[in-house]
Design an enzyme around this catalytic site. Sequence first.
Site, short mmCIF file in Angstrom:
data_model
loop_
_atom_site.label_atom_id
_atom_site.label_comp_id
_atom_site.label_asym_id
_atom_site.label_seq_id
_atom_site.Cartn_x
_atom_site.Cartn_y
_atom_site.Cartn_z
N THR A 1 -91.72 43.85 -37.48
CA THR A 1 -92.87 44.83 -37.77
C THR A 1 -93.62 44.08 -37.26
O THR A 1 -94.75 45.01 -36.23
CB THR A 1 -92.59 45.06 -38.80
OG1 THR A 1 -91.48 45.54 -39.48
CG2 THR A 1 -93.96 45.68 -39.29
N ILE A 2 -93.91 43.13 -37.26
CA ILE A 2 -95.66 42.18 -36.79
C ILE A 2 -95.47 42.19 -35.35
O ILE A 2 -96.79 42.95 -35.26
CB ILE A 2 -96.13 40.53 -37.73
CG1 ILE A 2 -95.95 41.42 -39.26
CG2 ILE A 2 -96.65 39.94 -37.17
CD1 ILE A 2 -96.50 42.49 -40.16
N GLY B 1 -95.02 35.00 -44.21
CA GLY B 1 -93.73 34.23 -45.05
C GLY B 1 -93.73 32.75 -44.95
O GLY B 1 -92.25 32.36 -45.45
N CYS C 1 -99.87 40.21 -45.79
CA CYS C 1 -100.43 41.71 -45.74
C CYS C 1 -101.03 42.04 -47.44
O CYS C 1 -103.09 42.23 -47.52
CB CYS C 1 -99.61 42.20 -45.54
SG CYS C 1 -97.74 42.81 -47.13
N ASN C 2 -100.88 41.63 -48.86
CA ASN C 2 -101.27 41.10 -49.90
C ASN C 2 -102.10 40.26 -50.21
O ASN C 2 -103.47 40.67 -50.24
CB ASN C 2 -100.61 41.05 -50.83
CG ASN C 2 -99.68 42.40 -51.14
OD1 ASN C 2 -99.95 43.06 -51.09
ND2 ASN C 2 -98.04 42.17 -51.44
N HIS D 1 -98.91 35.26 -55.22
CA HIS D 1 -100.29 35.89 -54.42
C HIS D 1 -100.91 34.74 -54.37
O HIS D 1 -102.23 35.26 -54.07
CB HIS D 1 -100.39 37.23 -54.78
CG HIS D 1 -99.40 38.05 -54.38
ND1 HIS D 1 -98.03 38.70 -55.61
CD2 HIS D 1 -98.82 38.98 -53.16
CE1 HIS D 1 -97.05 39.13 -54.87
NE2 HIS D 1 -96.70 38.65 -53.77
N ALA D 2 -101.53 34.84 -55.89
CA ALA D 2 -103.09 34.11 -56.56
C ALA D 2 -103.02 32.21 -56.16
O ALA D 2 -103.47 31.99 -55.25
CB ALA D 2 -102.62 33.49 -57.99
N HIS E 1 -98.88 49.21 -50.17
CA HIS E 1 -98.96 48.26 -51.81
C HIS E 1 -100.15 48.81 -51.95
O HIS E 1 -101.18 49.34 -51.52
CB HIS E 1 -99.77 46.47 -51.09
CG HIS E 1 -98.03 46.07 -50.47
ND1 HIS E 1 -96.70 46.07 -50.82
CD2 HIS E 1 -98.00 45.20 -49.26
CE1 HIS E 1 -96.20 45.06 -49.73
NE2 HIS E 1 -97.25 45.08 -48.65
N GLN F 1 -98.78 47.30 -44.59
CA GLN F 1 -98.29 45.86 -44.84
C GLN F 1 -98.49 45.71 -43.30
O GLN F 1 -98.09 44.42 -43.00
CB GLN F 1 -97.96 45.75 -46.03
CG GLN F 1 -96.05 46.64 -45.93
CD GLN F 1 -95.91 47.96 -45.35
OE1 GLN F 1 -96.91 48.65 -46.53
NE2 GLN F 1 -95.33 48.43 -45.53
P1 NAD Z 1 -89.18 41.73 -38.99
O1 NAD Z 1 -87.76 40.93 -39.42
O2 NAD Z 1 -90.13 42.43 -38.81
O3 NAD Z 1 -89.23 40.66 -37.61
C1 NAD Z 1 -89.01 39.64 -37.15
C2 NAD Z 1 -88.02 39.07 -35.98
O4 NAD Z 1 -87.95 38.24 -35.66
C3 NAD Z 1 -87.27 40.21 -35.12
O5 NAD Z 1 -87.02 40.73 -34.22
C4 NAD Z 1 -86.32 39.52 -35.71
O6 NAD Z 1 -84.99 40.10 -34.87
C5 NAD Z 1 -86.42 38.16 -34.81
N1 NAD Z 1 -85.90 37.09 -35.64
C6 NAD Z 1 -84.76 36.71 -35.95
N2 NAD Z 1 -84.21 35.33 -36.17
C7 NAD Z 1 -84.93 34.43 -35.13
C8 NAD Z 1 -85.21 33.75 -34.25
N3 NAD Z 1 -83.84 32.12 -34.62
N4 NAD Z 1 -85.13 33.85 -32.79
C9 NAD Z 1 -86.55 34.29 -32.56
N5 NAD Z 1 -86.26 35.68 -32.54
C10 NAD Z 1 -86.33 35.46 -34.79
O7 NAD Z 1 -89.96 40.51 -40.04
P2 NAD Z 1 -92.10 41.15 -40.03
O8 NAD Z 1 -91.68 41.65 -41.70
O9 NAD Z 1 -92.27 41.10 -38.44
O10 NAD Z 1 -92.43 39.23 -40.54
C11 NAD Z 1 -93.01 38.58 -40.01
C12 NAD Z 1 -93.73 37.56 -40.70
O11 NAD Z 1 -94.74 38.60 -41.02
C13 NAD Z 1 -92.85 36.82 -41.51
O12 NAD Z 1 -93.66 35.28 -42.24
C14 NAD Z 1 -93.80 37.91 -42.92
O13 NAD Z 1 -93.82 37.42 -44.40
C15 NAD Z 1 -95.32 38.39 -42.06
N6 NAD Z 1 -95.47 39.51 -42.50
C16 NAD Z 1 -94.85 40.41 -42.56
C17 NAD Z 1 -95.40 41.81 -43.42
C18 NAD Z 1 -94.76 42.33 -43.41
O14 NAD Z 1 -95.11 43.81 -44.52
N7 NAD Z 1 -93.29 43.66 -42.85
C19 NAD Z 1 -96.93 42.34 -43.22
C20 NAD Z 1 -97.69 41.00 -42.94
C21 NAD Z 1 -96.68 39.79 -43.11
#
Ligand code: NAD
Length: 342
Positions: A12-13, A111, A141-142, A195-196, A221, A302
Site C-alpha cells: 500500500t505505502i 509500523g 497515518c493517524n 497514537h498519543a 480514519h 491512510q
Molecule cells: P502492505 O502489507 O500493504 O505492504 C507491505 C509490502 O512488503 C508487501 O508488498 C509485502 O509483500 C512486502 N513484504 C512482506 N514481507 C517482506 C519482507 N520480508 N521483505 C520485503 N518485503 C516484504 O503494508 P503497508 O500497509 O504498505 O504498510 C507498510 C508500512 O507502512 C507499515 O509500517 C505500516 O504500519 C505503515 N503504514 C501503513 C499505512 C496504511 O494504512 N496501510 C499507513 C501509514 C503507514
Amino acid sequence: MTVKVGINGLGTIGRRVARAITLQSDMKLVGAVKTRPDYTALQAAAAGIPLYTPSQEEAEAFDKAGIRVEGTLQDLLAKVDVIVDATPGGVGERYKGIYEEAGVRQIFQGGEKARVAEASFSTLCNYSEALGLKSLRVVSCNTTGLLRLICTLHRSMGVKRVQAVLIRRAADPREVKKGPINSINLNPPTTPSHHALDVKTVLPWLEITTSAVVVPTTLMHVHHVTLELEKRASARDVIEALAGAPRIMLIDTGVTGIRGTAQLMDAARHARPAGDLPELVVFEDSIHVEENRVTLFQAVHQESIVVPENIDAIRAATRLVEDPWESVTRTDESLGLTKRLF
Ligand code: NAD
C-alpha cells in the site's frame, strides 16, 4: 544533485512512495524489492520499475511468471543512497542491520518501533531537526494527521494540550482478510492509545491523550480532536491558520454536501488519477471554539497521507534541501496536493 533511492516492500505505502519518487526532479527510483510475483509486481514491471527480490530464493517464482528480476536486495543496496523500507510493521527492524552494513540512509514507516531510527519524522513539525540523520521513521497515518494539525495551529497560536478520539478504518481496501465486519471495537482497549505516545516521539513536550475505536470501513480514519490553545482564539482564526497551511484541506459541508468519508473519497476518485487524498481533511463546519479550546473533526486517507512526508524525509536525511518549506513546495507541486478538490 540527484539522490538514488530504493524501496523495500511494494505494498500500500511502498507503491505510492515509488510513484511519488518518479515524479521528483531531484530523485531517481533505482528499483524496488518484491517478495512475490503478484499483480502489484506485474504492474510495477509494466511501469518500468526495476524489480529485486529479498534473496535469490524468491527469484525463481518471478522467472516462472515472466517477470524480469535485476538482483537481490543486497544488489539494490549497493546502487542507492537511500532505502525506503515499506515492509509490514516490525519487518523493517529485521532489515536494519543489512541496511547499516550497506551504509545507506534509511527511511522507515510508522509500523516500526520508534527505536528503529534516529528520529521520528513529520515534515511540518521537525524537518530541520532531521537534517543529515542517517535513519528516520515517518510516523503512522493517524499520527501524521494529528501532527499536521497540531504543528500548524501551534505555529500561529500555541497548543498546550490535546485530546483526541480516533475512529479508525478496519483495513485498507485491498486487504481481504481483516475485520471487524460487524462491530465497533475498542482498539486498543486502553487509554492513552499508542497514537498519543507516537505523537510524543516528535513533540515530547506536548500533553496529549488519545483513545481509539476501529469500525467496519476501509476508506479513511476520522478523528475528533480537542486542542487547548495558549490563548483565546476565534473560529475564524483557526480557519485562517488552517487555510494558510500546506497539506491541509478545509471542506465546507454546507457548500459541498460532503458529510463523511464516502463522499470525500468519491470526490477524490474523480479528481485524482489514483483517487488518493494525501491532504489532511478538516471539516470546516465542525470547528468550534470556546475561549481557548478548539474542537473539530478531521479525516485521514491512510493509504496516501504519509507519502509527501516520505519524500521530504529523503530530502532531510540526505540534506538535499535544507529549508523545510522548499521541500514542501517541491513535494506538493510534484504530487499535485491542493487546497480544494473542486
Ligand atoms: P502492505 O502489507 O500493504 O505492504 C507491505 C509490502 O512488503 C508487501 O508488498 C509485502 O509483500 C512486502 N513484504 C512482506 N514481507 C517482506 C519482507 N520480508 N521483505 C520485503 N518485503 C516484504 O503494508 P503497508 O500497509 O504498505 O504498510 C507498510 C508500512 O507502512 C507499515 O509500517 C505500516 O504500519 C505503515 N503504514 C501503513 C499505512 C496504511 O494504512 N496501510 C499507513 C501509514 C503507514
